[in-house]
Design a protein around this motif. Structure first.
Motif, mmCIF file in Angstrom:
data_model
loop_
_atom_site.group_PDB
_atom_site.id
_atom_site.type_symbol
_atom_site.label_atom_id
_atom_site.label_comp_id
_atom_site.label_asym_id
_atom_site.label_seq_id
_atom_site.Cartn_x
_atom_site.Cartn_y
_atom_site.Cartn_z
ATOM 1 N N SER A 188 0.828 -1.205 0.000
ATOM 2 C CA SER A 188 0.000 0.000 0.000
ATOM 3 C C SER A 188 0.863 1.256 0.000
ATOM 4 C CB SER A 188 -0.928 0.004 1.218
ATOM 5 O OG SER A 188 -1.637 1.226 1.307
ATOM 6 N N TYR A 189 1.888 1.274 0.835
ATOM 7 C CA TYR A 189 2.790 2.433 0.924
ATOM 8 C C TYR A 189 3.449 2.704 -0.426
ATOM 9 C CZ TYR A 189 6.569 5.358 2.882
ATOM 10 O OH TYR A 189 7.449 6.386 3.161
ATOM 11 N N LEU A 190 3.963 1.652 -1.066
ATOM 12 C CA LEU A 190 4.642 1.824 -2.350
ATOM 13 C C LEU A 190 3.669 2.225 -3.453
ATOM 14 C CD1 LEU A 190 7.257 -1.079 -2.465
ATOM 15 C CD2 LEU A 190 7.706 1.371 -2.576
ATOM 16 N N SER A 191 2.497 1.590 -3.468
ATOM 17 C CA SER A 191 1.505 1.910 -4.497
ATOM 18 C C SER A 191 1.122 3.383 -4.442
ATOM 19 C CB SER A 191 0.261 1.037 -4.327
ATOM 20 O OG SER A 191 0.562 -0.316 -4.579
ATOM 21 N N ARG A 192 0.915 3.894 -3.241
ATOM 22 C CA ARG A 192 0.560 5.305 -3.104
ATOM 23 C C ARG A 192 1.737 6.215 -3.467
ATOM 24 N NH1 ARG A 192 -1.313 5.767 2.755
ATOM 25 N NH2 ARG A 192 -0.185 3.793 2.971
ATOM 26 N N SER A 193 2.962 5.772 -3.181
ATOM 27 C CA SER A 193 4.150 6.551 -3.565
ATOM 28 C C SER A 193 4.286 6.630 -5.080
ATOM 29 C CB SER A 193 5.414 5.926 -2.969
ATOM 30 O OG SER A 193 5.405 5.986 -1.566
ATOM 31 N N LEU A 194 3.730 5.639 -5.781
ATOM 32 C CA LEU A 194 3.760 5.613 -7.249
ATOM 33 C C LEU A 194 2.489 6.203 -7.854
ATOM 34 C CD1 LEU A 194 5.208 2.009 -7.768
ATOM 35 C CD2 LEU A 194 6.450 4.166 -7.912
ATOM 36 N N GLY A 195 1.680 6.839 -7.050
ATOM 37 C CA GLY A 195 0.449 7.438 -7.554
ATOM 38 C C GLY A 195 -0.611 6.416 -7.864
ATOM 39 N N ASN A 196 -0.540 5.242 -7.225
ATOM 40 C CA ASN A 196 -1.497 4.153 -7.459
ATOM 41 C C ASN A 196 -1.600 3.769 -8.930
ATOM 42 O OD1 ASN A 196 -2.484 3.678 -4.740
ATOM 43 N ND2 ASN A 196 -3.459 5.695 -4.877
ATOM 44 N N SER A 197 -0.516 3.893 -9.654
ATOM 45 C CA SER A 197 -0.525 3.553 -11.082
ATOM 46 C C SER A 197 -0.171 2.097 -11.350
ATOM 47 C CB SER A 197 0.459 4.453 -11.838
ATOM 48 O OG SER A 197 1.778 4.247 -11.385
ATOM 49 N N CYS A 198 0.340 1.394 -10.337
ATOM 50 C CA CYS A 198 0.740 -0.008 -10.487
ATOM 51 C C CYS A 198 0.047 -0.864 -9.445
ATOM 52 C CB CYS A 198 2.249 -0.173 -10.312
ATOM 53 S SG CYS A 198 3.219 0.329 -11.709
ATOM 54 N N ASP A 199 -0.364 -2.056 -9.870
ATOM 55 C CA ASP A 199 -0.888 -3.032 -8.933
ATOM 56 C C ASP A 199 0.282 -3.911 -8.495
ATOM 57 O OD1 ASP A 199 -2.153 -4.927 -7.482
ATOM 58 O OD2 ASP A 199 -3.499 -5.618 -9.064
ATOM 59 N N LEU A 200 0.789 -3.659 -7.294
ATOM 60 C CA LEU A 200 1.965 -4.384 -6.812
ATOM 61 C C LEU A 200 1.613 -5.704 -6.137
ATOM 62 C CD1 LEU A 200 4.050 -1.428 -5.305
ATOM 63 C CD2 LEU A 200 4.225 -2.440 -7.577
ATOM 64 N N SER A 201 0.322 -6.024 -6.058
ATOM 65 C CA SER A 201 -0.080 -7.223 -5.322
ATOM 66 C C SER A 201 0.454 -8.496 -5.958
ATOM 67 C CB SER A 201 -1.604 -7.286 -5.215
ATOM 68 O OG SER A 201 -2.185 -7.360 -6.519
ATOM 69 N N ASP A 202 0.632 -8.506 -7.291
ATOM 70 C CA ASP A 202 1.126 -9.714 -7.956
ATOM 71 C C ASP A 202 2.589 -9.574 -8.398
ATOM 72 O OD1 ASP A 202 0.813 -7.923 -9.978
ATOM 73 O OD2 ASP A 202 -0.274 -9.270 -11.330
ATOM 74 N N CYS A 203 3.294 -8.594 -7.843
ATOM 75 C CA CYS A 203 4.719 -8.423 -8.150
ATOM 76 C C CYS A 203 5.547 -9.099 -7.059
ATOM 77 C CB CYS A 203 5.084 -6.943 -8.242
ATOM 78 S SG CYS A 203 4.307 -6.088 -9.626
ATOM 79 N N PHE A 204 6.414 -10.010 -7.451
ATOM 80 C CA PHE A 204 7.218 -10.726 -6.462
ATOM 81 C C PHE A 204 8.403 -9.899 -5.974
ATOM 82 C CE2 PHE A 204 9.274 -11.688 -10.479
ATOM 83 C CZ PHE A 204 10.631 -11.656 -10.184
ATOM 84 N N CYS A 205 8.743 -8.848 -6.728
ATOM 85 C CA CYS A 205 9.886 -8.010 -6.359
ATOM 86 C C CYS A 205 9.728 -6.627 -6.972
ATOM 87 C CB CYS A 205 11.189 -8.658 -6.841
ATOM 88 S SG CYS A 205 12.682 -7.687 -6.509
ATOM 89 N N THR A 206 10.169 -5.618 -6.253
ATOM 90 C CA THR A 206 10.257 -4.261 -6.794
ATOM 91 C C THR A 206 11.692 -3.791 -6.609
ATOM 92 O OG1 THR A 206 7.953 -3.767 -6.238
ATOM 93 C CG2 THR A 206 9.407 -1.897 -6.650
#
Length: 528
Positions: free
Chosen positions: A148-166
């Protein structure tokens, strides 16, 4: 110095960005990698594969695979020693340069970037890690779920829920400021871009999808990683997924929701980890700090989309040479990475076939990458293009050309042999351009995207140039040639040569490409 003047000097009057009496303190040089002390470690294993291949099924990757990815992207891969012969006052002295190298090129082999990863794998605690390249291991900085923290830092433009790594690509300012002074700012953006380009290549080869985020809330991301903005700052964020693409979210709700860095970084505690860089005396770099500060996004309201504009490309040149369309060129990325190096004095003039040139240009542009700048997701690079001065190329009269990747054709700008002209424009003549058949230039907007992105646009432009450079270097090596990225050239002179002064374009980086002789050096692979 005003920022506008500083950015101009970085590109067009480079001798004005550093003090005239600047001297490098070689004895107090920082390490080319960052070291943390006293953190939980996860070894990644030394059994890195000699080849890289795609994944057959969309299953969750293992920690072992992540280790392979990180090593091929930014691991220490080679130890090299070369002899430097100096003749002073009739006496010959031999000294030896010893370097740990990586698969990506870097100005002065200083590697100012660092990699951090947000890992969500079964065989490692979920959290934020630093990739310790010196020991090929992960060091745990912060444990927990930060989707949630990262998604909001990216402007909620990416769905990170299915990303195994950032992956986070940062710049550690002192690592090359100690040598290049203020000019290091230009190098840092290009180095970051080359590293991003390598990340995209390795991810694609291993069957991972990726997305490059250039727009994010800097202070919240740096805070999450425990970085001081005065010393180090993140330049790009790259989520990785085993799905066909990283899910892109673009809806009216996300556009309207305003997120601020100040609100976000209050949600997680401050990290106070201890790191080591070896230098006993770190000289201040106020212009780099000032420009980095001016480039930061405080709220998601600053995020923009850039419209594509090909009007200049279509207006340049009248005579066109259509290149033959060859079958897609396949190559072994791992083998090419091991062979690639920057030849400098080792270039050896040889004839370049039209097939080689066609494959080089076509393959350099034959990819697209997901990013957060384009109006349409998944564009190829459209904000930077390739120009070149060609000599001794089969079926192509000597001259300068722009490459039209949409038509796969060369647009002739001027005919003739311009090797002497380009040689005279080198500020540090460490390459003999008389021995180079292809002298390429990456070209971009003279305004450095400032209208759309402010001062952040300058570093983004450098990064996109770096992505294209890395692709060009890999393709050159795969075709049996070498490439050497250069910033020590006269951009004004090259812009005049290509007649792009009045077109709002400028030469960003120069890359001589051609055959070369084997180098006399002692080198060993750091690969078991």
């Amino acid at each position: 110095m005003e920022l506008e003047t500083f950015v101009h000097h970085l590109h067009f009057d480079t001798e004005k960005v550093a003090p005239p009496d600047w001297q490098v303190d070689w004895e107090d040089a920082p390490l080319p990698y960052k070291l943390y002390r006293g953190l939980p470690e996860i070894p990644l294993g030394a059994d890195v594969p000699l080849t890289l291949g795609g994944r057959e099924v969309q299953t969750e990757p293992s920690l072992k695979e992540l280790g392979h990815f990180l090593w091929y992207v930014y691991g220490l891969t080679q130890y090299a020693q070369s002899a430097l012969i100096e003749d002073t006052e009739g006496k010959t002295a031999v000294s030896y340069a010893q370097l740990f190298r990586r698969f990506v090129p870097s100005g002065g082999a200083l590697y100012p970037n660092e990699l951090y990863v947000y890992v969500k794998l079964k065989d490692a605690p979920m959290g934020i890690y630093h990739y310790d390249a010196a020991h090929h291991r992960l060091l745990l900085l912060r444990e927990g779920n930060y989707d949630s923290y990262l998604s909001r830092s990216l402007g909620n433009s990416c769905d990170l829920s299915d990303c195994f790594c950032t992956v986070f690509v940062s710049t550690f300012f002192w690592k090359n400021f100690y040598k290049y002074n203020n000019f290091s700012y230009r190098l840092q953006g290009l180095d970051a871009g080359v590293l991003i380009g390598q990340s995209l290549e390795v991810a694609n080869t291993m069957g991972f999808s990726s997305r490059v985020c250039f727009q994010f809330l800097d202070r919240s991301i740096n805070h999450l990683l425990g970085l001081s903005d005065q010393d180090e700052s993140v330049y790009a964020v790259i989520p990785l997924s085993v799905n066909p693409s990283v899910k892109y979210v673009d809806n009216d709700h996300n556009r309207e929701e305003k997120v601020s860095a100040t609100e976000l970084y209050r949600e997680v505690p401050l990290l106070e980890h201890v790191s080591y860089n070896r230098s006993k005396r770190v000289i201040d770099y106020p212009m780099l700090r000032k420009l980095n500060e001016a480039s930061m996004f405080e709220t998601t309201e600053s995020f923009v989309k850039i419209k594509e504009n090909n009007s200049v490309k279509q207006s340049l040149g009248t005579e066109m040479i259509f290149l033959p369309l060859e079958e897609r060129f396949s190559y072994n990325l791992a083998s090419v990475c091991k062979e690639r190096h920057s030849p400098d004095i080792d270039f050896m003039l040889g004839k370049v076939s039209q097939t080689q040139l066609s494959s080089l240009l076509n393959e350099t542009f034959s990819f697209s990458y997901q990013n957060d700048l384009d109006e349409t997701d998944g564009h190829a690079l459209t904000r930077v293009s390739l120009y070149g001065s060609f000599y001794n190329v089969e079926g192509v009269p000597n001259g300068v050309y722009s490459y039209d990747n949409t038509a796969h054709a060369l647009r002739r700008i001027n005919q003739g042999d311009f090797r002497e002209f380009l040689q005279m424009g080198l500020t540090m003549p460490n390459v003999n351009l008389y021995q180079v058949p292809l002298c390429m230039h990456v070209v971009g907007d003279k305004s450095h995207l400032k209208e759309e992105l402010g001062y952040r646009g300058y570093r983004i432009q450098q990064m996109e140039a770096g992505i294209l450079v890395q692709r060009l270097l890999l393709m050159s090596c795969a075709l049996g040639m070498g490439g050497h990225p250069l910033l020590g050239f006269d951009a004004n002179q090259c812009d005049e040569l290509y007649r792009i002064n009045s077109k709002g374009k400028t030469s960003l980086i120069q890359i001589p490409v051609g055959p070369y002789r084997p180098r006399s050096w002692l080198k060993g692979s750091l690969h078991s």
